[in-house]
Design a protein around this motif. Sequence first.
Motif, PDB file in Angstrom:
ATOM      1  N   LYS A 101     104.915  11.008  42.649  1.00  0.00           N
ATOM      2  CA  LYS A 101     104.298  12.271  42.245  1.00  0.00           C
ATOM      3  C   LYS A 101     104.428  12.387  40.730  1.00  0.00           C
ATOM      4  CE  LYS A 101     104.449  17.225  43.359  1.00  0.00           C
ATOM      5  NZ  LYS A 101     105.148  18.254  44.158  1.00  0.00           N
ATOM      6  N   PHE A 102     103.308  12.168  40.024  1.00  0.00           N
ATOM      7  CA  PHE A 102     103.335  12.220  38.568  1.00  0.00           C
ATOM      8  C   PHE A 102     103.647  13.630  38.076  1.00  0.00           C
ATOM      9  CE2 PHE A 102     100.864   8.458  39.483  1.00  0.00           C
ATOM     10  CZ  PHE A 102     101.324   7.545  38.551  1.00  0.00           C
ATOM     11  N   ASN A 103     103.022  14.602  38.724  1.00  0.00           N
ATOM     12  CA  ASN A 103     103.268  16.006  38.402  1.00  0.00           C
ATOM     13  C   ASN A 103     102.853  16.829  39.621  1.00  0.00           C
ATOM     14  OD1 ASN A 103     100.358  16.388  38.174  1.00  0.00           O
ATOM     15  ND2 ASN A 103     100.525  15.412  36.144  1.00  0.00           N
ATOM     16  N   ASP A 104     102.811  18.124  39.489  1.00  0.00           N
ATOM     17  CA  ASP A 104     102.476  18.975  40.634  1.00  0.00           C
ATOM     18  C   ASP A 104     101.039  18.782  41.104  1.00  0.00           C
ATOM     19  OD1 ASP A 104     105.001  20.001  40.644  1.00  0.00           O
ATOM     20  OD2 ASP A 104     104.503  21.807  39.499  1.00  0.00           O
ATOM     21  N   ASN A 105     100.217  18.158  40.268  1.00  0.00           N
ATOM     22  CA  ASN A 105      98.801  18.021  40.603  1.00  0.00           C
ATOM     23  C   ASN A 105      98.407  16.627  41.061  1.00  0.00           C
ATOM     24  OD1 ASN A 105      98.319  20.706  39.869  1.00  0.00           O
ATOM     25  ND2 ASN A 105      97.959  20.153  37.727  1.00  0.00           N
ATOM     26  N   PHE A 106      99.167  15.609  40.675  1.00  0.00           N
ATOM     27  CA  PHE A 106      98.715  14.234  40.875  1.00  0.00           C
ATOM     28  C   PHE A 106      99.760  13.429  41.629  1.00  0.00           C
ATOM     29  CE2 PHE A 106      97.682   9.969  38.679  1.00  0.00           C
ATOM     30  CZ  PHE A 106      96.803   9.628  39.696  1.00  0.00           C
ATOM     31  N   THR A 107      99.375  12.883  42.799  1.00  0.00           N
ATOM     32  CA  THR A 107     100.251  12.011  43.582  1.00  0.00           C
ATOM     33  C   THR A 107      99.547  10.693  43.875  1.00  0.00           C
ATOM     34  OG1 THR A 107      99.476  12.934  45.684  1.00  0.00           O
ATOM     35  CG2 THR A 107     101.420  13.951  44.685  1.00  0.00           C
TER      36      THR A 107
ATOM     37  N   TYR B 222      97.638  -5.827  55.327  1.00  0.00           N
ATOM     38  CA  TYR B 222      96.918  -4.606  54.970  1.00  0.00           C
ATOM     39  C   TYR B 222      97.512  -4.021  53.700  1.00  0.00           C
ATOM     40  CZ  TYR B 222      95.113   0.151  55.046  1.00  0.00           C
ATOM     41  OH  TYR B 222      94.502   1.338  54.697  1.00  0.00           O
ATOM     42  N   TYR B 223      96.621  -3.542  52.824  1.00  0.00           N
ATOM     43  CA  TYR B 223      97.072  -2.822  51.636  1.00  0.00           C
ATOM     44  C   TYR B 223      96.199  -1.589  51.469  1.00  0.00           C
ATOM     45  CZ  TYR B 223      97.727  -1.462  46.781  1.00  0.00           C
ATOM     46  OH  TYR B 223      97.965  -0.737  45.639  1.00  0.00           O
ATOM     47  N   GLY B 224      96.854  -0.453  51.267  1.00  0.00           N
ATOM     48  CA  GLY B 224      96.133   0.786  51.013  1.00  0.00           C
ATOM     49  C   GLY B 224      96.743   1.516  49.839  1.00  0.00           C
ATOM     50  N   SER B 225      95.897   2.008  48.965  1.00  0.00           N
ATOM     51  CA  SER B 225      96.340   2.772  47.800  1.00  0.00           C
ATOM     52  C   SER B 225      95.558   4.068  47.759  1.00  0.00           C
ATOM     53  CB  SER B 225      96.112   1.974  46.514  1.00  0.00           C
ATOM     54  OG  SER B 225      96.569   2.685  45.384  1.00  0.00           O
ATOM     55  N   ASN B 226      96.268   5.197  47.764  1.00  0.00           N
ATOM     56  CA  ASN B 226      95.619   6.505  47.851  1.00  0.00           C
ATOM     57  C   ASN B 226      96.118   7.444  46.763  1.00  0.00           C
ATOM     58  OD1 ASN B 226      94.176   5.998  50.384  1.00  0.00           O
ATOM     59  ND2 ASN B 226      96.213   5.964  51.301  1.00  0.00           N
ATOM     60  N   ILE B 227      95.197   8.232  46.237  1.00  0.00           N
ATOM     61  CA  ILE B 227      95.550   9.225  45.232  1.00  0.00           C
ATOM     62  C   ILE B 227      95.111  10.606  45.711  1.00  0.00           C
ATOM     63  CG2 ILE B 227      95.377   7.600  43.303  1.00  0.00           C
ATOM     64  CD1 ILE B 227      92.675   8.989  42.615  1.00  0.00           C
ATOM     65  N   LYS B 228      95.792  11.607  45.178  1.00  0.00           N
ATOM     66  CA  LYS B 228      95.423  12.996  45.427  1.00  0.00           C
ATOM     67  C   LYS B 228      95.576  13.742  44.107  1.00  0.00           C
ATOM     68  CE  LYS B 228      96.975  17.208  47.814  1.00  0.00           C
ATOM     69  NZ  LYS B 228      97.990  17.776  48.740  1.00  0.00           N
ATOM     70  N   TYR B 229      94.478  14.375  43.692  1.00  0.00           N
ATOM     71  CA  TYR B 229      94.527  15.164  42.454  1.00  0.00           C
ATOM     72  C   TYR B 229      94.073  16.581  42.764  1.00  0.00           C
ATOM     73  CZ  TYR B 229      94.147  16.678  37.654  1.00  0.00           C
ATOM     74  OH  TYR B 229      94.323  17.364  36.473  1.00  0.00           O
TER      75      TYR B 229
END
Length: 898
Positions: A356-362, A455-462
């Motif tokens: 979790k980079f910050n409260d907005n970006f994981t 299997y490889y998965g990379s996910n982001i949430k902003y």
Amino acid sequence: MKRFIVYLFLFNVISFAFAQGNISVKIEVNDLKEHNAIADAQVSLGEFIKQTDDKGIATFSLLPGIYGITVNAAGYQSYTDIIDLLSAKDTTIIVQLARGLSLSIQQELALEQELEIINDDFDRGASINPLLLSSRDPFLNLASYNLSSGSFSPRGIERGGYEAYINEVLLYNPELDKINYTDFSGLNDAVRYSDDSYGLEPLYLSFGDIMGVSNKLATPSRMRLGHQLSYGFSNQSWQHRLMYTYNSGIMKNGWGFAVSYSHRYAYEAYIPGTWLQADAFFFSAERKFSDRHSLSATIFASPQKRAMATPTVKEVQELVDNPYYNPNWGVQNGEKRNARVRSIFKPYLIIKDDYKFNDNFTWSNAFGFTYGIYGTTRLNWYNAPDPRPDYYRYLPSYQTDPYIAEIVTQQWKNDVSVSQINWNKLYQINYLANLENKSARYIVEDIHNDPLYFYYGSNIKYTFNPSSIIYGGLQAYHYETHNFKKIDDLLGANYYLDIDKYAERDFPDNPYMLYNNLDEPDKPLYEGDVFGYNYRLNTNEISLWTQYKQTLPRIDYYVAGKIGFSNKYRNGLYRSGRFPDNSKGKSDQVNDFIGGLKTGAIFKISGKHYIKANIAGFTKPQSIIDIFLSPYNSNRLNNDITTQKVLSGDIGYHFNFKFLRGRITAYQTYILDHMDMRGFYHDEYQTYVYMSLSNMDELYQGIELGLEANIMPDLYISAAGNLGNYRYISRFKANVSFDNLSRPDTSYTVYSKNFYIPNVPQRVGSIAINYKPNYWWFTLIFNYFDEMYMDFNPERRTQFALNNLGPEDPLIKDIINQKELYSGFTLDLSISKTWMIKSQYRLGVNLFINNILDNQKLALFAFEQSRFDFDTKNIDKFPPKYMYAYGRTYMLLIKLSF
């Protein structure tokens, strides 16, 4: 694209404007009777998820609007509601949870369900695979188990269309286009909690599919804390089960550990001759470096051996007076021995990193790997009579002399060496072959489909602001299966020769045609040696996806997209005598570009009424097993390969009153250009053939209804129903390849248009009466199934089957029509009781009695044999085969949690 970016920008401007009026919402969770705070409860408010603190409080900062709320806590019944915050200021909402099962009775049973039956040579046997969704939706609660036990699949989709993940790693078999539930069977407590979506609705870790997505949360930070010890006793697929699970949670030093183990055993399961020996183990370690960063490693496997059942014709079921007659076993040395035994061992390693980079970006990354064994034994024979007891020539109906027919009838009724496999006879015939120094006449072979999976998965949430979130990610996998046969048991013989018996008969002057492996002709084979065929199938896929979601006071909406690339090829390890120049080495590669778009919205009329709508269009690659003309012995590809096209949509009205909640949803899905491979012995051509079907267009449409009515505080009634119309809407193209090359490959049209999708009831209904006083839970459920149709033999729907018949011949209708199976019903009962001991120990006892009226006429699935009498057009010469749903069964579960 520019317009899309502009619109997205404008939406964010609007949402920022709304964000100026954020409100603070406190959710206070406590016990319904003792009124004490419940810590570590998971509270979902709209898109946002938080855990309650030591005081049982979770705090959210939200825009005014209408939100769905779900609260889950270990040892408590799940809570779901709709709350109206349109005009609210800062507010506190008190949620009181009642002790009991955290999942519904139906979902508990769905986790216990296991049934596998072989019904074709490509191992696409029937299996009961319920949707394991932790939803409080009244329809899904009943459909997840009670309706699936009668072969019902939500929205008619029986194969594919559903994605299941464990810790964000996809568990998928692209070769058969299905989830392998046996990969984690027996690990019920470890995979109990999940994040789910149903149908086209979005979830945070993929573009999704037609039927939804489920992500099992199996790490120490997400599982139930403490110890769980349980014992089960049943007469279904297992008789005894012992299970233990422990989770430390995240300790003060930042580490967390979870373990689980179970053993399941059945000396003889419900179907005669079937048995089970199964273990399951699970270990997960998680290191929480800070509030922003955690890393977990999870290992699990479910090794098992299972004796299988096979569908049979009604004649033999009536002869032995048992609808569950199983021809796969016989008596040897006083014990039942089954010729069809499945062995599975597929250990998984999953590594997941969350940052979790910050409260907005994981950002999360997940890697999964498995390499294992998947084998099934069966009888094989060479220059000898068919050893299967239910072979059609051994039945009374085949005998033309009534006197002989009566003798055969009495033998079937009174002599187990006739009605079942005669193991002693097989050994005796092999001993005679030994005296002449000849190859074995009978063997038990072990057919393998051993997987290797990365299997490889990379996910982001902003999170732009409390109302706008964007998700995205990359998914990539490599799936390879090693397909081969090996000799499991020579049955007393000295050796075995790898010769194609059909080619030997048809091409006596061409010795090269006889050999399955030209590089080692005439090599004596012994137990453990590979023979017959030997090849690898490789599937590679990579895709990028994104999803944007926005929550506004009166509407929530999302848009999602996906683009990807798929690659498939065969790598032959044998040089076949029938295809010496096109069997060994790599085949031509099949490359497909895939992608799609979908969107949906929730229109919030009020806190009690809202409308959901979704629409999607995307492409999918064909399953690799369906694109080759004769995958066992050649690299030849079907010339009609194209991607599948999927168009799907649904719209539903949801309501939530104080005493009544539910939904009614209309759905429609087109699956176009589907392909399917079938293999079978062809009586007229007297050889094994491969039938590759293409141009298969399918329509799934219908209405599903779910209701839950609270009659009294401790009494409520739930109901689910589905009216479906599942059909093929095209004429198939069949490409037929002959294994011994006695005939050239042929193509013809199958008149399949408007035939029903087989073995899925089009109409179902279920009503459950639930009574739960003082930690008791009584549930009585009535289930009804109707309009299920038998799987049909494509060759009977061709011009060849109708040759020499006049246009008014009544046989035409008998040959072509698709048979409808009988409707049926079941009545199920469950009783559960929970005791709290010293406020620390929770003891639960659950008794489930399914099909208490012992209805043994409800077909689980049925299919016409691939054989057909082209000469006399007698459709009864090769009658259909049936497998029936279990009759009365029971399951007793005792569980101690602390």
